[in-house]
Design an enzyme around this catalytic site. Structure first.
Site, PDB file in Angstrom:
ATOM      1  N   TYR A   1      33.872  -6.787 -34.170  1.00  9.50           N
ATOM      2  CA  TYR A   1      33.307  -7.860 -33.879  1.00  9.50           C
ATOM      3  C   TYR A   1      32.288  -8.224 -34.898  1.00  9.50           C
ATOM      4  O   TYR A   1      32.292  -9.092 -35.129  1.00  9.50           O
ATOM      5  CB  TYR A   1      32.209  -7.459 -32.352  1.00  9.50           C
ATOM      6  CG  TYR A   1      32.586  -8.920 -31.865  1.00  9.50           C
ATOM      7  CD1 TYR A   1      33.049  -9.798 -31.526  1.00  9.50           C
ATOM      8  CD2 TYR A   1      30.566  -9.210 -31.737  1.00  9.50           C
ATOM      9  CE1 TYR A   1      32.604 -11.264 -31.314  1.00  9.50           C
ATOM     10  CE2 TYR A   1      29.957 -10.560 -31.564  1.00  9.50           C
ATOM     11  CZ  TYR A   1      31.225 -11.226 -30.849  1.00  9.50           C
ATOM     12  OH  TYR A   1      30.256 -12.164 -30.527  1.00  9.50           O
TER      13      TYR A   1
ATOM     14  N   LYS B   1      33.000 -11.244 -37.084  1.00 12.52           N
ATOM     15  CA  LYS B   1      31.604 -12.762 -37.306  1.00 12.52           C
ATOM     16  C   LYS B   1      31.378 -12.563 -38.081  1.00 12.52           C
ATOM     17  O   LYS B   1      30.845 -14.130 -38.992  1.00 12.52           O
ATOM     18  CB  LYS B   1      30.688 -12.037 -36.267  1.00 12.52           C
ATOM     19  CG  LYS B   1      31.586 -12.339 -34.821  1.00 12.52           C
ATOM     20  CD  LYS B   1      31.738 -14.046 -34.499  1.00 12.52           C
ATOM     21  CE  LYS B   1      32.496 -14.013 -32.552  1.00 12.52           C
ATOM     22  NZ  LYS B   1      33.458 -15.434 -32.740  1.00 12.52           N
TER      23      LYS B   1
ATOM     24  N   VAL C   1      25.382 -14.476 -23.694  1.00 16.92           N
ATOM     25  CA  VAL C   1      25.986 -15.898 -24.062  1.00 16.92           C
ATOM     26  C   VAL C   1      26.760 -14.911 -22.128  1.00 16.92           C
ATOM     27  O   VAL C   1      27.274 -13.765 -22.284  1.00 16.92           O
ATOM     28  CB  VAL C   1      27.406 -17.048 -23.814  1.00 16.92           C
ATOM     29  CG1 VAL C   1      27.216 -17.720 -22.910  1.00 16.92           C
ATOM     30  CG2 VAL C   1      26.072 -17.711 -25.743  1.00 16.92           C
ATOM     31  N   ASP C   2      25.918 -15.166 -21.136  1.00 19.86           N
ATOM     32  CA  ASP C   2      27.000 -15.038 -19.771  1.00 19.86           C
ATOM     33  C   ASP C   2      28.236 -15.159 -19.581  1.00 19.86           C
ATOM     34  O   ASP C   2      28.649 -16.479 -19.343  1.00 19.86           O
ATOM     35  CB  ASP C   2      25.612 -15.654 -18.240  1.00 19.86           C
ATOM     36  CG  ASP C   2      26.103 -14.691 -17.045  1.00 19.86           C
ATOM     37  OD1 ASP C   2      26.711 -13.618 -17.757  1.00 19.86           O
ATOM     38  OD2 ASP C   2      25.787 -15.180 -16.145  1.00 19.86           O
ATOM     39  N   THR C   3      29.334 -14.638 -20.395  1.00 16.79           N
ATOM     40  CA  THR C   3      30.882 -14.862 -19.939  1.00 16.79           C
ATOM     41  C   THR C   3      31.352 -13.205 -20.041  1.00 16.79           C
ATOM     42  O   THR C   3      30.111 -12.148 -20.473  1.00 16.79           O
ATOM     43  CB  THR C   3      31.286 -15.635 -21.354  1.00 16.79           C
ATOM     44  OG1 THR C   3      31.415 -14.606 -22.450  1.00 16.79           O
ATOM     45  CG2 THR C   3      30.094 -17.149 -21.236  1.00 16.79           C
TER      46      THR C   3
END
Length: 230
Positions: A138, A142, A171-173
């Site tokens: 990840y 990025k 982020v709240d995902t």
């Protein structure tokens, strides 16, 4: 009427951004490997996987059908914590987050140049500055995305095409993984940041700013620790 292409928009930030653009009067074409979750007279959905061989052709057809495109947002992204018994998950992060955006650029940028302008936005991460043993695929993907888009933007901006790299923290995902998620923001707050980016077209957005400063300070320490672990 302004037209946006949103890639990766059946959940999370991509879905919320699609809804916000539609409420603001935009026409939106969404591309995602899952079925549409939105029904609207100004919305068109295309089932497409950014890692599939036919993705460039699907994207080309979507752009042709849309006509002039003012905005393209690459919101597709995956990321899993490191599991040495499943290194393929790290490879997939690189395929989706980095190669997917590169394949998108290959199709979208010539379209924007031919139209004489437009705005390309890539959703990157503050993790692009870190060596992250917990999720190396990840972080690496990025880092590559941010470097590519920043360099591309410097070349394209004089020709009328803006490129923005948006570096979010947590982020709240479903993408927010790990036991600790400092300064996590809501999806709605992330969309507000993106809408401001759409209006102002900066080269880079790092949010939350305090988190960006902490990451910048922590990055050299993480590199030293990685070298000492060898």
């Amino acid at each position: 009427m302004r037209h946006a292409i949103i890639i990766g928009n059946t959940d999370g930030i991509g879905l919320a951004l699609t809804r916000r653009l539609l409420s603001d009067g935009w026409a939106v074409t969404g591309l995602s490997r899952r079925s549409a979750t939105i029904e609207h007279d100004r919305y068109v959905h295309v089932a497409a996987d950014v890692t599939a061989a036919g993705y460039p052709q699907e994207l080309t057809r979507a752009l042709t059908a849309a006509g002039r495109v003012d905005l393209c947002v690459y919101a597709a992204g995956v990321g899993d914590l490191l599991d040495l018994d499943d290194l393929g998950a790290q490879t997939r992060a690189i395929e989706v987050n980095l190669l997917g955006v590169a394949r998108t650029v290959e199709v979208v940028v010539p379209h924007l140049l031919a139209a004489g302008g437009g705005h390309l936005v890539g959703l990157s991460s503050l993790a692009d500055a870190l060596i992250t043993p917990q999720a190396p695929g990840y972080a690496a993907s990025k880092a590559g995305m941010s470097a590519y888009l920043l360099a591309l933007g410097a070349t394209l901006r004089p020709r009328g095409v803006a490129v923005s790299t948006v570096r979010f923290g947590f982020v709240d995902t479903k993408m927010a993984k790990g036991p600790v998620k400092p300064m996590m923001i809501t999806v709605d707050r992330a969309v507000e940041v993106l809408m401001r980016c759409v209006r102002t077209r900066p080269a880079v957005v790092s949010y939350p700013r305090r988190m960006a400063l902490l990451v910048r300070a922590a990055a050299p320490i993480a590199r030293v620790r990685a070298r000492r672990s060898r």
